[in-house]
Design an enzyme around this catalytic site. Structure first.
Site, PDB file in Angstrom:
ATOM      1  N   ASP A 228       5.022   3.341  -4.781  1.00 32.00           N
ATOM      2  CA  ASP A 228       3.671   3.895  -4.692  1.00 32.00           C
ATOM      3  C   ASP A 228       3.379   5.035  -5.580  1.00 32.00           C
ATOM      4  O   ASP A 228       2.234   5.448  -5.412  1.00 32.00           O
ATOM      5  CB  ASP A 228       3.409   4.117  -3.192  1.00 32.00           C
ATOM      6  CG  ASP A 228       3.018   2.772  -2.263  1.00 32.00           C
ATOM      7  OD1 ASP A 228       3.119   1.870  -2.940  1.00 32.00           O
ATOM      8  OD2 ASP A 228       2.999   2.898  -1.258  1.00 32.00           O
ATOM      9  N   TYR A 272     -14.038 -17.131 -14.178  1.00 34.61           N
ATOM     10  CA  TYR A 272     -13.436 -16.560 -13.140  1.00 34.61           C
ATOM     11  C   TYR A 272     -13.520 -14.725 -13.070  1.00 34.61           C
ATOM     12  O   TYR A 272     -13.503 -14.573 -14.208  1.00 34.61           O
ATOM     13  CB  TYR A 272     -12.199 -16.811 -12.794  1.00 34.61           C
ATOM     14  CG  TYR A 272     -11.830 -18.374 -12.342  1.00 34.61           C
ATOM     15  CD1 TYR A 272     -12.432 -18.669 -11.139  1.00 34.61           C
ATOM     16  CD2 TYR A 272     -11.144 -19.082 -13.295  1.00 34.61           C
ATOM     17  CE1 TYR A 272     -12.310 -20.029 -10.745  1.00 34.61           C
ATOM     18  CE2 TYR A 272     -10.994 -20.378 -12.825  1.00 34.61           C
ATOM     19  CZ  TYR A 272     -11.717 -21.165 -11.515  1.00 34.61           C
ATOM     20  OH  TYR A 272     -11.272 -22.165 -11.287  1.00 34.61           O
ATOM     21  N   MET A 279      -0.403  -2.757  -4.609  1.00 36.06           N
ATOM     22  CA  MET A 279       0.046  -1.854  -3.561  1.00 36.06           C
ATOM     23  C   MET A 279      -0.318  -0.493  -3.713  1.00 36.06           C
ATOM     24  O   MET A 279      -0.406  -0.255  -4.652  1.00 36.06           O
ATOM     25  CB  MET A 279       1.848  -1.992  -3.563  1.00 36.06           C
ATOM     26  CG  MET A 279       2.210  -3.279  -2.612  1.00 36.06           C
ATOM     27  SD  MET A 279       4.035  -2.974  -2.260  1.00 36.06           S
ATOM     28  CE  MET A 279       4.247  -4.608  -1.080  1.00 36.06           C
ATOM     29  N   GLY A 280      -0.159   0.174  -2.517  1.00 30.89           N
ATOM     30  CA  GLY A 280      -0.536   1.554  -2.716  1.00 30.89           C
ATOM     31  C   GLY A 280      -1.458   1.735  -1.278  1.00 30.89           C
ATOM     32  O   GLY A 280      -2.841   1.791  -1.441  1.00 30.89           O
ATOM     33  N   ARG A 281      -0.816   1.773  -0.115  1.00 33.39           N
ATOM     34  CA  ARG A 281      -1.500   1.832   0.957  1.00 33.39           C
ATOM     35  C   ARG A 281      -2.561   3.119   1.005  1.00 33.39           C
ATOM     36  O   ARG A 281      -3.327   3.181   1.836  1.00 33.39           O
ATOM     37  CB  ARG A 281      -0.791   1.436   2.191  1.00 33.39           C
ATOM     38  CG  ARG A 281      -1.569   1.337   3.448  1.00 33.39           C
ATOM     39  CD  ARG A 281      -0.703   0.945   4.758  1.00 33.39           C
ATOM     40  NE  ARG A 281      -0.019   2.159   5.034  1.00 33.39           N
ATOM     41  CZ  ARG A 281      -0.360   3.155   5.836  1.00 33.39           C
ATOM     42  NH1 ARG A 281      -1.727   3.368   6.218  1.00 33.39           N
ATOM     43  NH2 ARG A 281       0.212   4.422   6.105  1.00 33.39           N
ATOM     44  N   GLU A 360      -4.599  -1.396  -2.504  1.00 30.93           N
ATOM     45  CA  GLU A 360      -4.606  -1.859  -1.358  1.00 30.93           C
ATOM     46  C   GLU A 360      -4.944  -0.931  -0.152  1.00 30.93           C
ATOM     47  O   GLU A 360      -5.580  -1.585   0.669  1.00 30.93           O
ATOM     48  CB  GLU A 360      -2.988  -1.967  -0.920  1.00 30.93           C
ATOM     49  CG  GLU A 360      -2.432  -2.440   0.451  1.00 30.93           C
ATOM     50  CD  GLU A 360      -1.046  -2.564   0.502  1.00 30.93           C
ATOM     51  OE1 GLU A 360      -0.449  -3.198   1.566  1.00 30.93           O
ATOM     52  OE2 GLU A 360      -0.291  -1.677  -0.038  1.00 30.93           O
ATOM     53  N   TYR A 567       5.043  -7.412  -3.736  1.00 34.27           N
ATOM     54  CA  TYR A 567       6.452  -7.578  -3.530  1.00 34.27           C
ATOM     55  C   TYR A 567       7.182  -8.134  -4.898  1.00 34.27           C
ATOM     56  O   TYR A 567       8.330  -7.757  -5.127  1.00 34.27           O
ATOM     57  CB  TYR A 567       6.684  -8.655  -2.256  1.00 34.27           C
ATOM     58  CG  TYR A 567       6.149  -8.334  -1.209  1.00 34.27           C
ATOM     59  CD1 TYR A 567       6.793  -7.339  -0.515  1.00 34.27           C
ATOM     60  CD2 TYR A 567       4.921  -8.724  -0.797  1.00 34.27           C
ATOM     61  CE1 TYR A 567       6.255  -6.871   0.908  1.00 34.27           C
ATOM     62  CE2 TYR A 567       4.209  -8.575   0.275  1.00 34.27           C
ATOM     63  CZ  TYR A 567       4.883  -7.410   1.167  1.00 34.27           C
ATOM     64  OH  TYR A 567       4.491  -7.328   2.235  1.00 34.27           O
TER      65      TYR A 567
END
Length: 699
Positions: A228, A272, A279-281, A360, A567
């Site tokens: 992160d 589309y 990721m990176g809460r 995230e 992941y």
């Protein structure tokens, strides 16, 4: 049908070509494991010593001073080389040691090289030194589960990703029982030093372990690990001591390559919108780096959203002689409108496709969501304390819960002193998709906290975006632009006059290369009515197929593909930058151990500069720790570093947002970072954010 000849599969499997093709180890992996990372110049010396830098000052938390008295006064230690030290120094430096290493938390590319650096330096100082790996993370310390690390084992994992050598775990040594068991393990093994490789929580653990085992003579050294990128350390003067945790560069590059591939796909298939959650809460560093690497059309940065100010609401409050505190911080509704505006503008330019990057933890930066959580926590807790039944038992269905909230909003209109849930809260809450309402009203954990990790961030945002786009489509504001050349060719082929039908169909026929169908034309029925009204069609006549074709081309079908990158990036083989960085972190760790340090975090300064300027150091952990609310109570922790919206890297992304959105008929501005190719000479040498932020002193 002819009979196939008999195949001797065992003979085939013994064939050297087959064995080479099916071997677990390929040529690329051999090149990786054989790679010898360069050492920082200080490690060219046979010995190193620590030079305290007392000019670095930190604001000491009183609670940290109270709980960590033995290590709170540790200074910054600069690693310095020496060739011919005194005999006593050499004896201490070269003594036989027993060193334990543990991985803590999620994997990050480069961890194996930290072990390799420690192992090489320890064995070089004394070949009889024993290096152990605790298995499955901190549980290995608590339960005394270890393996001795050998040269063959370490060599097998050099420069490779993951934490497979000794595995990892998320257990925290945060109780007196766990601490006592850990001390017993270290004593039983006769450890001289314990190395904790982990994130902010793990380095917090390292500080407490260092304090607890200080009198036992067990040194504890931390290593900054997190993809992160939220371990960044500065002193009180703003000097950068640790610019980036290891693994960040690799994860960002892995994510960026995947997102870049979607940019290529999106602009090829042109149907589309790819929604990419990375990721990176808590911090949006990865999203920022991915934006710089790929130039995706839209990138949300949570820290930027938190700084949003609604000037219209402030002005209205000013005119009413009041203060509107809700004007500070973006709402979900407004955020969905911002995204919709980008999508609509690209569609108007003929581009009903694109790529959006979402961190995230973006919802944690939306003030409205935080207020909802605080208010709902209070409402639920208050209900539970004043009724025989719990809130969730009394209102099992979502509709029941919403009705209760509606009554509270009604009460706020009748009783001005009741402010916990007002009509604006109720209106905003009802804007949120049902599944997220349900999520916000779910049962809290044992500490009364909202389980944020269970929220599908991208789904929450995109549900609102889809709803508003449908509304804009009905209003005729969301349309796909038609190339003038295509329109002319289509009508001329049908022997129709483009200049006759053009003013009837398009609102901008006299200007531009991209034509937009009038907002009033939102269906075949309204198209028919418009043609009749403008004299281009008689009652009862069918719409010309060419006109109908043009209209249908202008009708957007908003299709999305969602992706989560996390992941895969943290399990990637490290970039050359992370290989070099982590190996030198390992060498730094042993230097700190050999010189008697404890309660320090290994670091390498000047990562943004040329490798020759890299400077290994030991940062004191205790002075970095401050009280923060965790699980409903105040705890000493190492503070996470979030994106600085004043940094050059963010300001550059902000300045280039319009260009990367590319809401015009021209080419998109996508950048191709390419895959991580370990042997490539021109492989990117460091994160772009580091390179840009290093320019701060020049402007």
């Amino acid at each position: 049908m002819t009979n196939a000849p008999d195949i001797n599969i065992q003979e085939i499997l013994q064939n050297p070509a087959v064995q080479e093709a099916t071997n677990n180890i390929n040529k690329g992996m051999i090149a990786r494991t054989n790679y010898d990372p360069p050492k920082c110049s200080v490690f060219s010396n046979k010995y190193t010593y620590l030079k305290p830098d007392h000019s670095c000052r930190f604001s000491i938390d009183r609670e940290a001073e109270k709980q960590l008295p033995n290590i709170i006064k540790n200074p910054l230690q600069i690693i310095t080389g020496i060739e011919s030290p005194e005999k006593d120094f050499k004896t201490e430096y070269e003594k036989k040691r027993r060193i334990g290493i543990v991985f803590s938390g999620g994997p990050a590319p480069g961890g194996h090289n930290v072990i390799a650096g420690i192992y090489d330096a320890a064995k070089q100082a004394n070949s009889e030194t024993k290096v152990y790996g605790f298995l499955l993370g901190p549980d290995g310390i608590i339960e005394n589960e270890i393996i001795e690390l050998t040269g063959n084992l370490v060599n097998k994992y050099r420069n490779t990703g993951g934490f497979s050598m000794i595995k990892t775990g998320r257990t925290k040594i945060d109780t007196s029982e766990k601490m006592n068991l850990s001390r017993e393990t270290c004593k039983a093994l006769g450890l001289d030093a314990l190395v904790v490789i982990g994130g902010d929580d793990s380095n917090t653990n390292a500080a407490f372990l260092a304090q607890e085992m200080y009198d036992d003579g067990v040194q504890v050294i931390g290593v900054p690990k997190t993809i992160d990128g939220d371990i960044q350390v500065k002193d009180d003067e703003g000097r950068v001591l640790c610019a980036m945790s290891f693994g960040f560069h690799t994860a960002a590059r892995a994510f960026a390559n995947a997102v870049s591939n979607l940019c290529t796909d999106s602009s090829s298939d042109v149907k589309y919108w790819h929604i990419c959650k990375v990721m990176g809460r808590v911090a949006s560093h990865l999203a920022l780096e991915v934006a710089l690497q790929t130039h995706a059309n839209i990138t949300l940065i949570g820290e930027d959203l938190a700084d949003y100010v609604d000037e219209k609401r402030i002005e209205k409050a000013k005119n009413d002689n009041t203060v509107d505190y809700t004007a500070y911080g973006i709402t979900l509704r407004h955020l969905s409108r911002v995204i919709c505006d980008c999508i609509v503008r690209r569609a108007a330019a003929g581009k009903n496709y694109g790529v959006a990057v979402i961190p995230e933890g973006v919802l944690e930066f939306i003030n409205e969501i935080q207020l909802f959580i605080i208010k709902l926590n209070t409402i639920i807790a208050e209900y539970n304390t004043t009724h025989d039944k719990t809130f969730h038992m009394e209102f099992p269905k979502l509709t029941d819960k919403l009705e209760y909230l509606r009554k509270l909003a009604q009460r706020s209109r009748e009783d001005r002193s009741f402010t916990i849930w007002n009509t604006r809260d109720d209106d905003l809450f009802n804007d949120i998709p049902d599944f997220f309402q349900k999520g916000l009203l779910m049962e809290r954990d044992s500490h009364g906290n909202f389980p944020f990790s269970q929220v599908e961030t991208e789904k929450v945002i995109m549900e609102m975006v889809k709803d508003y786009l449908a509304f804009l489509r009905e209003k005729g504001e969301y349309k796909i632009g038609i190339k003038r050349t295509y329109y002319n060719k289509t009508l001329q082929k049908a022997e129709l006059d483009p200049d006759f039908f053009g003013p009837v169909l398009f609102k901008n026929y006299t200007q531009g290369d991209i034509l937009l169908v009038k907002p009033s034309i939102i269906s075949l029925k309204t198209l028919n009515q418009t043609l009749i009204k403008e004299g281009a069609l008689k009652e009862g006549e069918p719409i010309p197929p060419a006109i109908e074709k043009i209209y249908k081309k202008s009708v957007p079908d908003f299709k999305t593909q969602t992706h989560f990158y996390g992941y895969d990036g943290r399990g990637s083989d490290p970039t050359k930058f992370d290989c070099i960085y982590t190996y030198n972190l390992g060498l730094t760790v042993f230097s700190l151990i050999a010189n008697g340090a404890t309660g320090q975090m290994a670091a390498v300064r000047n990562l943004e500069q040329d490798f020759l300027q890299w400077e290994p150091a030991g940062i004191p952990i205790a002075p970095l720790m401050h009280l923060e609310e965790r699980k409903g109570k105040l705890s000493l922790v190492l503070e996470k570093s979030i994106v600085n919206t004043n940094s050059i890297s963010f300001q550059i992304v902000k300045a280039l947002r319009e260009k990367w959105l590319a809401a015009n008929p021209g080419e998109d501005n996508y950048r191709k970072p390419g895959p991580i190719i370990f042997s490539r000479e021109n492989e990117e040498s460091r994160p772009i954010t580091l390179t840009l932020n290093a320019l701060a002193d020049k402007f």
